[in-house]
Write an enzyme that holds these catalytic residues in place. Structure first.
Site, PDB file in Angstrom:
ATOM      1  N   ASP A  11      34.899  46.141  36.450  1.00  0.00           N
ATOM      2  CA  ASP A  11      35.152  44.879  35.749  1.00  0.00           C
ATOM      3  C   ASP A  11      35.846  43.966  36.753  1.00  0.00           C
ATOM      4  OD1 ASP A  11      36.242  42.765  34.269  1.00  0.00           O
ATOM      5  OD2 ASP A  11      36.466  43.986  32.463  1.00  0.00           O
ATOM      6  N   TYR A  34      40.534  47.020  30.180  1.00  0.00           N
ATOM      7  CA  TYR A  34      40.507  46.076  29.059  1.00  0.00           C
ATOM      8  C   TYR A  34      40.432  46.873  27.747  1.00  0.00           C
ATOM      9  CZ  TYR A  34      38.394  42.201  26.325  1.00  0.00           C
ATOM     10  OH  TYR A  34      38.096  41.247  25.397  1.00  0.00           O
ATOM     11  N   ARG A  54      12.203  36.223  26.091  1.00  0.00           N
ATOM     12  CA  ARG A  54      13.206  37.286  26.196  1.00  0.00           C
ATOM     13  C   ARG A  54      13.316  37.841  27.613  1.00  0.00           C
ATOM     14  NH1 ARG A  54      11.591  42.174  25.059  1.00  0.00           N
ATOM     15  NH2 ARG A  54      10.526  41.806  23.095  1.00  0.00           N
ATOM     16  N   LYS A  63      35.087  33.767  30.937  1.00  0.00           N
ATOM     17  CA  LYS A  63      36.357  33.354  31.524  1.00  0.00           C
ATOM     18  C   LYS A  63      36.118  32.299  32.616  1.00  0.00           C
ATOM     19  CE  LYS A  63      37.974  36.389  28.650  1.00  0.00           C
ATOM     20  NZ  LYS A  63      38.140  37.799  28.915  1.00  0.00           N
TER      21      LYS A  63
HETATM   22  C1  PLP Z   1      37.841  38.940  28.068  1.00  0.00           C
HETATM   23  C2  PLP Z   1      37.568  40.109  28.920  1.00  0.00           C
HETATM   24  C3  PLP Z   1      36.405  40.856  28.757  1.00  0.00           C
HETATM   25  C4  PLP Z   1      35.441  40.623  27.633  1.00  0.00           C
HETATM   26  O1  PLP Z   1      34.767  39.406  27.695  1.00  0.00           O
HETATM   27  P1  PLP Z   1      34.162  38.754  26.358  1.00  0.00           P
HETATM   28  O2  PLP Z   1      33.246  37.719  26.879  1.00  0.00           O
HETATM   29  O3  PLP Z   1      35.321  38.237  25.576  1.00  0.00           O
HETATM   30  O4  PLP Z   1      33.439  39.840  25.621  1.00  0.00           O
HETATM   31  C5  PLP Z   1      36.178  41.875  29.655  1.00  0.00           C
HETATM   32  N1  PLP Z   1      37.040  42.175  30.631  1.00  0.00           N
HETATM   33  C6  PLP Z   1      38.165  41.489  30.813  1.00  0.00           C
HETATM   34  C7  PLP Z   1      39.071  41.864  31.926  1.00  0.00           C
HETATM   35  C8  PLP Z   1      38.480  40.444  29.959  1.00  0.00           C
HETATM   36  O5  PLP Z   1      39.642  39.798  30.111  1.00  0.00           O
END
Ligand code: PLP
Length: 386
Positions: free
Chosen positions: A180, A108, A55, A205
């Site tokens: 973000d 988001y 972990r 992404k």
């Molecule tokens: C998709 C997304 C997230 C969340 O990511 P997940 O891996 O789907 O939880 C956060 N911020 C942005 C800008 C996103 O497009």
């Protein structure tokens, strides 16, 4: 170590590599383990062994995290089970009950939901602010403001924020700056250099890039590194070696893929900008975008994700356009190799987003740009005729 003169394509090839410890293998192998045997009681009690328990990290997880740290210029990176979890973890690592958080209104959607539910329940109050606020954010500070959260460009509406001005104002009040940075990626937006303390990625992404992994990362500067790492340890958050291996494999080609995503997105957005069905295109790399000057000053590139504000067409017409696409899939997420398209729905509480008609979001994938353009052209014909 990397030198300033090396380009991202070069750096991404070798970051996080641990060949010496692994018989020269170029990729760090997948470690699947809970138990790690220690040589003796003294080593067990000291807690100083490089790896002590699954972990708390394995060479596979550390390879990936070190790679992201190098690209972000961070003191420490942690990997989390999803992008949304990375957002929640980053906020909770700095805020405690009684604190106040300044959250960008164009965040988001699930980030807003987290603030309005979990954070509220834990006694943290959220105020949403206009993404164009810049240095004026000072006027929103309260005595208990602990952190300012940015997302630039905004989800679905793509407003560019003046992150350095916001960071300067926040630091003057001893507040942390979280961002973000999924759209910018570690390649196109050097968040920590722009004043961000905790840079967050939905690695799901572009970093993973192949639509086969859910993962998030948080990269911290020196000041925030220990608190972040302790908090992740306290919560017992962990990502398995298989996923970290895939993420690191994706990262090797991130700069090359991004170049192509950018090229295709520029081609499609320029073409869409001239179409009579389109009111405006939301893509900061376009000279006509209101965020272009800030984007040019602070970013090193643009990815393949953009928005399109259509003229006032009906829902039925938009649905006909999207349902008939050949190459653009209908699905959440983005940043993989495949092109995607969705109708956009978003909530605003601090400011209004002016749109003449329906808004759609497009991800330009790695398909041939001519094929994508032809697909969009047919889509616009369906939009007109429905
Ligand atoms: C998709 C997304 C997230 C969340 O990511 P997940 O891996 O789907 O939880 C956060 N911020 C942005 C800008 C996103 O497009």
């Amino acid at each position: 170590m990397t030198s300033d003169s090396e380009k991202p394509e070069t750096i991404a090839i070798s970051v996080g590599r641990m060949s010496e410890e692994h018989f020269g293998t170029v990729n760090t192998p997948v470690y699947r383990t809970s138990t790690i045997l220690l040589p003796n009681v003294a080593s067990l009690k000291s807690g100083n062994a490089p790896y002590v328990y699954g972990r708390r990290g394995t060479p596979t997880t550390r390879s990936f995290e070190d790679a992201i740290s190098t690209l972000e210029g961070a003191a420490r990176t942690v990997s989390l089970p999803s992008g949304l979890n990375a957002i929640a973890t980053a906020i909770m690592s700095v805020c405690r009950a009684g604190d106040h958080l300044l959250m960008v209104d164009s965040c988001y959607g699930p980030t807003r939901h987290f603030c309005d539910t979990v954070l509220k329940r834990f006694g943290v109050e959220t105020t949403y602010y206009d993404p164009s606020i810049g240095a004026d954010i000072t006027s929103l500070f309260q005595a208990n403001t602990r952190a300012v959260y940015c997302e630039s460009p905004g989800s679905l509406t793509f407003e560019i924020q003046d992150v350095p001005a916001i960071a300067e104002a926040a630091h003057a009040r001893d507040a942390s700056v979280l961002m973000d940075n999924t759209w910018g990626t570690p390649i196109f937006f050097p968040a920590l250099k722009r004043g961000v303390d905790l840079s967050i990625h939905a690695a799901t992404k572009y970093i993973c890039g192949h639509s086969d992994v859910m993962m998030g990362t948080i990269s911290a500067n020196e000041k925030h590194a220990k608190r972040l790492s302790d908090f992740v340890g306290e919560l017992g958050l962990y990502v398995g070696g298989d996923d970290c291996f895939l993420a690191l494999r994706g990262l090797r080609t991130l700069p090359v893929r991004l170049k192509r995503h950018q090229e295709t997105a520029l081609r499609l957005t320029r073409w869409l900008s001239g179409r009579p069905e389109v009111s405006r295109v939301l893509y900061p790399a376009l000279e006509t975008d209101p965020g272009h000057a800030l984007w040019k000053r602070d970013f090193l590139g643009a990815c393949g994700l953009f928005g399109v504000v259509l003229k006032p067409f009906s829902d039925k017409a938009v649905t006909a356009m999207i349902d008939g696409m050949r190459h653009f899939g209908i699905g959440w997420s983005w940043g993989g190799y495949e092109s995607l398209i969705i109708p956009s729905e978003f909530e605003r509480t601090a400011c209004k987003f002016n749109a003449a008609g329906p808004v759609i979001r497009v991800h330009a994938g790695l398909e041939d740009p001519d094929d994508l353009l032809a697909d969009l052209e047919d889509g616009l014909a369906r939009l007109r005729s429905s």
